[in-house]
Each structure stands twice: as structure tokens, then as C-alpha cells.
Design an enzyme around this catalytic site. Sequence first.
Site, PDB file in Angstrom:
ATOM      1  N   SER A 254       3.549 -23.214  34.014  1.00  0.00           N
ATOM      2  CA  SER A 254       2.813 -21.951  34.038  1.00  0.00           C
ATOM      3  C   SER A 254       1.535 -22.062  34.847  1.00  0.00           C
ATOM      4  CB  SER A 254       2.490 -21.504  32.606  1.00  0.00           C
ATOM      5  OG  SER A 254       1.255 -22.038  32.199  1.00  0.00           O
ATOM      6  N   LYS A 255       1.220 -20.921  35.490  1.00  0.00           N
ATOM      7  CA  LYS A 255       0.001 -20.847  36.291  1.00  0.00           C
ATOM      8  C   LYS A 255      -1.208 -21.050  35.395  1.00  0.00           C
ATOM      9  CE  LYS A 255       0.826 -17.504  39.984  1.00  0.00           C
ATOM     10  NZ  LYS A 255       0.620 -16.163  40.470  1.00  0.00           N
ATOM     11  N   ARG A 256      -1.112 -20.442  34.218  1.00  0.00           N
ATOM     12  CA  ARG A 256      -2.263 -20.453  33.326  1.00  0.00           C
ATOM     13  C   ARG A 256      -2.652 -21.867  32.903  1.00  0.00           C
ATOM     14  NH1 ARG A 256      -1.444 -15.450  29.538  1.00  0.00           N
ATOM     15  NH2 ARG A 256      -0.755 -14.605  31.532  1.00  0.00           N
ATOM     16  N   GLY A 258      -2.189 -24.388  34.682  1.00  0.00           N
ATOM     17  CA  GLY A 258      -2.484 -25.189  35.878  1.00  0.00           C
ATOM     18  C   GLY A 258      -1.393 -26.206  36.160  1.00  0.00           C
TER      19      GLY A 258
END
Length: 484
Positions: A254-256, A258
Site C-alpha cells: 500500500s501507498k499509505r 510506504g
Amino acid sequence: MTKEVRTRYAPSPTGYMHIGNLRSAIFEYLAARINGGKFILRIEDTDQARIVEGAVEVIYRTLKTIGIRHDEGPDIGGGYGPYVQSERKDIYLPHALQLVETGHAYYCFCTRDRLDALRSEAEARGVQYKYDRHCLGMPVQDILRRIKDGEDYVIRQKAPDSGTTSFHDEVYGDITVNNENLEDQILIKSDGFPTYNFANVIDDHTMNITHILRGSEYLSSTPKFIHLYEAFGWELPVFAHLPLVIKSDGSKISKRNGDAMFDDMIREGYLPEAILNYTVLLGWSPGDEREFFTLAELEKEFTLKGISKSPSTLDYDKLKWMNGEYIRKMPPDEFAAIAEPWISKGLAGENLDIGKIAHMIQKRVVLLGEIPDSIGFLVNAGPVDPSLYENYKMKCDAGLAQEILPMALKALSGLSEWSHDSIYNSMAAAAAAAGMKNGQVMWPVRIALTALAVTPGGAVEIAEIIGKEETLSRIRSAIKQLEA
Ligand code: GLU
């Protein structure tokens, strides 16, 4: 005449690019290239609140580093612009109004309080919330009056509430869903902005996109997209949803969090070519055992059929291995050039021959980021732990090292020329004179020079790099340590 294939990468600038985002971009690009089509870059920034500053620059930079060129996009234009959703605002409302006119959409004046109450009620009954169509069928004069009175409204799609929707996905096959659970989704929000789902469809159609490749998280929204295409009477594009990329613990990247950020990978010293190659294999296979592909090869070999639907696990060990293989295959000059900053960092100001160091480490390094630590011994070697001399195969131990090191010291001290060959020859001659194998001399010398069990080079290469004086001094102090 067959229609020109047009694909798009449509990132939302809501964070940095991870390997899953990158994979979508690469697959979209390849799907265009194998068909001699066009690859379009579109920035999907309808959700203004989630925009992350600098994210668009990261997208450009990443595509460039990987070697993917778009044919149309915000920076270069094209015949279907603008290519940024926030600059296309005027396009969406007329489309929504067209659907209102044809009975596929309607105005909704329900307040947040009313919707919240509906939601709580559904929750209390343990059923899935669905808008109750309170505003559907509102007489036109009421609508006009309420708009005139300045009431907030949204425009909702009138989705079918019975029957089924079927569609074909190039990866997941034929899919049929019950319409019962489809919501009358909002198309235009009360601030006049389109919702993401609406803008995405309008843009894909008005940009003549023929193939849509995107993460499988969008598979469940596809029936909604399809109803919009149908409501407009538009031809459906080809859909190909890409399998999830999961971490080794089974969780989604996930982007969140990182996870698996492209920029981090570059910072750690992965090569763009290796990342590209590895990323393509996350969910795609050529149908045979081959694993190494350049972008140019992929532009000819990529197929939608090769995409698998089972989740792909991000395996850093494999990525590292592949990176090492790419390093090995590089022309030495090219490797020396990219390794230079990492080597300089490891040398911390010490003036040693960077070209020779690059030559030595190219055979063994897997990650550029490991270079500084792995060559630290060239600058500073600590005291030698006597157990390091033990080597079963070389039949060596600290006792034997005590005999061999003075021999090597003598041979090397006599050298007037300090080169790879002269160093090698003098040690080989010393070994022969003592009736030993070369390795039996090289082993303790390498330990004496480095104080390390594993080094990215052998005794001769290391001696050549650190120079005669330093070599002799290190052997002398190793002898002293053994005597103590
Ligand atoms: N803007 C979406 C994202 O960044 C792209 C979805 C799509 O390709 O349709 O995930």
C-alpha cells in the site's frame, strides 16, 4: 480499418509510486506498443483533498527512469486534452445532464443528515446500505424550484436494481454480478465536481481509450462503469484487471504504508532495468521459462494472455538476485560510472582507484547500496580474529598462517612493480617454492588484509587496490597479532 489501440495510465497523485502502480503503467504502455498504438498519461486528481504535493513530478520522473514514454499527456499535449481531470471539469456536467435527460440519472437533494440516518438504520438491521431512491421521480418543477432556492444537490446514476450484469475481463474471464446490490452512485457531487467513477468513464471514452488495464481492486466497480457506457450507448473498452501484488506476509502493498516505493528502490541501489524486468514478471509470464527481458523485447513479446489472476508475491530476494544479474551483464565502464558515487561514499575521502574497485566488485555486488559498507575494509581493516584463518578446504589455520604470512610478506616486499600480475606471480612463486597450492597462500593473505571472512574481491585484487605500502603494513601487523 481496425481501430487504433489507445491505452492510458491514469494515476491519482495521492502519494508516491509503488511497484503495483508502476506495473499498471508498464502493462498499459506495453499493451499499446505491441499493437502499434498510443499510450496516454492522464492525471486523475478529482479527489483534491487527497492530493500529495510533488506526486505528479514523481510520476513523470519514474516513467522516465524506467524508459517509458507517453504519446500524449499533460506535459506534451495531444489531440484529446486536457489530460488532467481538474482541467476537464466542464466536460463532466453536460454528460451527467445528458443522462438525466435520457432517464439514466436524476437529481438528489437528500441532506447528509437524511443519508446518515439511512445508513445507521441499515447498519442496525445488519443489511448493506443502499440509497433508497427517495428523489427518483421528483417532478421537474420541484427540481427547478429547489435548485433556484439554492438547495444543495447531487446527480445520481439510476442503476438497474434487478437482473444481472455480465462482462468479459481479459484476465478474470466472464463475470456476472447481481444488480440488486448496485447503488445509485453519485456522478456529480454537490460542489459540482464529478465523482471519481464518473470522471474516469467519461475520460476513457472521450479520450478514445480502447484497453483498460488496472489493479483488480477496480474489478468490483466495473459493473458500475459498464452501466454508464451502456447508458450513453458507448462501445465498451477491453478490460484487463491485474492481480494483486502482496508482500511475503500475505498483506497488500500500500501507498499509505510506504511499501515497495520505486524511489526507495532506486535509493537502495536497484537498477531501473532490473526493477522493470522484475515488475513485469509480477503477474505476467511469457509462457516459457525465460525471465530476462529488456523493454525493447517486451514491446514485442507482451501479451494480455500472459497475465495471471493469482496474486503475485513481492519477493525482494528474487529482485536482488535479478539486480545482481543485471550488474554482472553491464559493460564494465557503464558499471564503473553508476557505481562511482557509491564507491566514493564507501571510501570516505580515501584516494584509491575507483575503476579498479568497480572492476573488483562487479562480479559480486547485488545491490549498489551495499557497496559503501562492503568496501569499508579498503579504508580500515580491524584486528584479525585468528579463527578467520581457519579454512578446511585450504587446510589453513592460524598456525599455518603464521608460516605463510612472512613468506608472502617477503615475496611482496621485493616487488618493484605493483600490478595485478606482479602481485599474483610473486605469491604463486612463493606458494610453489613452499610446495603449496596458490589458494593456501592467498587465503591467509586476504584475511590479513581485510580481517573479514567474506570480501568482494580476492587477495591479489585487494592488495593491488590498497597499494604496496598498505599491503605490507597490514600483513606485518597481522603477523604481530598472531605472535602476541
Ligand atoms: N486513478 C486510479 C488509480 O490511481 C486509476 C484507476 C484506473 O486505471 O482506472 O488507482
